[in-house]
Design an enzyme around this catalytic site. Structure first.
Site, short mmCIF file in Angstrom:
data_model
loop_
_atom_site.label_atom_id
_atom_site.label_comp_id
_atom_site.label_asym_id
_atom_site.label_seq_id
_atom_site.Cartn_x
_atom_site.Cartn_y
_atom_site.Cartn_z
N ALA A 41 26.73 15.46 -4.06
CA ALA A 41 27.23 15.14 -5.81
C ALA A 41 28.27 16.90 -5.97
CB ALA A 41 26.22 15.63 -6.22
N THR A 42 28.01 17.59 -5.22
CA THR A 42 28.56 19.11 -5.24
C THR A 42 30.45 18.93 -5.87
OG1 THR A 42 26.99 20.57 -5.36
CG2 THR A 42 29.13 21.72 -5.26
N GLN A 54 20.92 13.24 -11.19
CA GLN A 54 19.39 13.17 -11.24
C GLN A 54 18.96 11.59 -11.55
OE1 GLN A 54 16.57 15.32 -10.36
NE2 GLN A 54 18.49 16.55 -9.81
N SER A 84 23.34 12.07 -5.70
CA SER A 84 23.79 12.53 -4.04
C SER A 84 22.64 11.85 -3.48
CB SER A 84 23.89 13.57 -4.27
OG SER A 84 23.23 14.49 -3.69
N ALA A 85 22.78 11.50 -1.86
CA ALA A 85 21.58 10.95 -0.99
C ALA A 85 20.07 11.82 -1.33
CB ALA A 85 22.39 10.89 -0.36
N HIS A 86 20.07 12.93 -1.17
CA HIS A 86 18.96 13.64 -1.10
C HIS A 86 17.98 13.39 -2.36
CE1 HIS A 86 19.22 17.78 -2.38
NE2 HIS A 86 21.35 17.56 -3.03
N CYS A 120 18.85 26.02 -7.01
CA CYS A 120 19.88 27.39 -6.75
C CYS A 120 19.51 28.76 -7.89
CB CYS A 120 21.49 27.40 -7.49
SG CYS A 120 21.66 25.20 -8.03
C1 LIG Z 1 22.44 17.50 -12.10
C2 LIG Z 1 22.73 17.40 -10.44
N1 LIG Z 1 24.38 17.90 -10.30
C3 LIG Z 1 24.79 18.43 -9.37
C4 LIG Z 1 23.85 18.74 -8.05
C5 LIG Z 1 24.21 19.14 -6.65
O1 LIG Z 1 23.95 18.69 -6.11
P1 LIG Z 1 24.12 18.78 -4.03
O2 LIG Z 1 22.92 18.95 -3.80
O3 LIG Z 1 24.02 17.42 -3.66
O4 LIG Z 1 25.41 18.91 -3.93
C6 LIG Z 1 22.50 18.92 -8.93
C7 LIG Z 1 21.57 19.11 -7.54
O5 LIG Z 1 20.46 20.34 -8.03
C8 LIG Z 1 21.46 18.71 -9.50
O6 LIG Z 1 21.24 18.46 -10.28
#
Ligand SMILES: Cc1ncc(COP(=O)(O)O)c(C=O)c1O
Length: 391
Positions: free
Chosen positions: A79-80, A187, A207-209, A334
């Site tokens: 997702a990032t 989410q 995001s898959a995880h 994070c």
């Molecule tokens: C709302 C949201 N956006 C973005 C992310 C980032 O996702 P990724 O770990 O796949 O980069 C997260 C992950 O914690 C998230 O909760």
């Protein structure tokens, strides 16, 4: 091979940070590490064709979960990266129209830091405030739209509180003013039904995880018509993913993401109802502890997340003690290592002190009733122990 995590301690109630892979997802992925290891871009032999075929199927599975067409799915590393691609990609490609982006103060750092980058690169970003439940004000959003506005970036559901924004109304407003709408649905995907067409969403990150798939793989949905969204690539190279994201495709990861989406699609209703019942039981019992309150909307919220404040305790010490038995967090993974109060909770109006003694408890598909009962009993005991120390 699968460990029975319902018996393992500390028990895991941090599913918004990441989820255990579903064994069915792992089963789907394994052949693509071993016998079917081909490069999906190798068009001259069967190894490549087999990989490409698996990628096509996964693209359909991802698209189906959000009501998109498979040609609108771009695979990324998570997702990032999807968020960076969406926001920077629009910023670079729509410069002739303008360089103003509207977002919200409770977004994930991936969005906030990307918007800060936009500001440092000559663009302008407006950060909408939220009310005590975490909702943006639609009238305020509309007021901020100018002829220079190219993008509205508002998350589908918040990662710390689970609050679901009025996405359909935001989509309508964006469409009415000819502004693109990107939603970070990391989410929300797989936890609540999503339809990018009904909600007028132009781009969406996932995001898959977070949905029982592997780490390091995600996707960006990019609308292909009404309007067709054009974004500039952020990773240059061999022109993969329609020139929007170069790099040899992570075939096992993509297969895993596809299968994870397929399972979510099949189980969404039944599993999320069950998760919601467990979450509500947990909240009902924890609210019996004096000085306990729930943060965020209790009406428009994901069924798996609970954000709870415990007054009159040392938050840091309490979290350490709880985490010996129950793995929970302060919110986004994070920021949970730092003892800074959450920007999300502060935006809801919480004081630094109460924000620091507020925790996110997030359930998942594999959470068992026995784990929730264990959490209720032990969190209650630990909070009371801490109160007797403080008091
Ligand atoms: C709302 C949201 N956006 C973005 C992310 C980032 O996702 P990724 O770990 O796949 O980069 C997260 C992950 O914690 C998230 O909760």
């Amino acid at each position: 091979m699968l460990t029975n995590n319902s018996l393992k301690q500390p028990i895991y109630l941090d599913n918004a940070a990441t989820t255990q892979m579903d064994p069915k997802v792992l089963d789907a992925m394994l052949p693509y590490f071993l016998e079917n290891f081909g490069n999906a871009s190798s068009s001259s032999h069967v190894y490549g064709w087999t990989a490409a075929e698996a990628v096509d199927i996964a693209r359909e599975q991802v698209a189906e979960l959000i009501g998109a067409h498979s040609s609108e799915i771009i695979f990324t590393s998570g997702a990032t990266e999807s968020i960076n691609l969406a926001i920077k990609g629009v910023f670079e490609n729509y410069k002739e129209k303008g360089s103003h982006i509207i977002t919200c103060v409770t977004e994930h750092r991936a969005v906030l830091d990307t918007c800060e980058w936009i500001e440092n690169t000559g663009g302008k970003a407006t950060y909408l405030p939220v009310n005590t439940e975490g909702f943006i004000d639609l009238a305020e959003l509309e007021k901020e739209i100018t002829s220079q506005t190219i993008l509205i970036s508002i998350m589908y559901a918040n990662n710390e509180t689970g609050t679901i924004q009025p996405v359909r109304e935001i989509g309508e407003l964006a469409k009415k003013h000819g502004v693109l709408f990107f939603t970070d649905a990391t989410q929300a995907v797989g936890k609540t039904p999503i339809d990018v067409n009904e909600d007028d969403i132009d781009m969406l990150s996932l995001s898959a995880h977070k949905i029982y798939g592997p780490k390091g793989i995600g996707a960006l949905y990019v609308r292909r018509k009404n309007p067709k969204v054009n974004i500039s690539s952020q990773i240059h190279g061999g022109g993969h993913e329609k020139n929007m994201r170069s790099g040899t495709l992570n075939v096992p990861g993509i297969v895993g993401l596809g299968r994870a989406c397929e399972i979510c699609q099949m189980e969404l209703e039944s599993k999320q109802d069950a998760v919601g019942i467990l979450r509500n039981l947990l909240e009902r019992e924890l609210l019996k502890i004096e000085g306990t309150s729930i943060n965020g909307s209790q009406k428009h919220r994901l069924p798996n997340i609970s954000n709870i404040s415990f007054a009159n305790v040392n938050g840091e010490a309490l979290l350490l003690d709880i985490c010996r038995e129950i793995a929970i967090s302060r919110g986004s993974a994070c920021s949970s290592v730092t003892s800074k109060p959450s920007h999300v909770l502060k935006a809801l109006g919480l004081s630094d002190e109460i924000a620091l003694s507020s925790f996110r408890i997030s359930l998942g598909r594999f959470t068992a009733l026995s784990q929730i009962e264990f959490a209720i009993h032990n969190i209650t005991r630990i909070v009371e122990d801490h109160r007797s120390i403080v008091g």
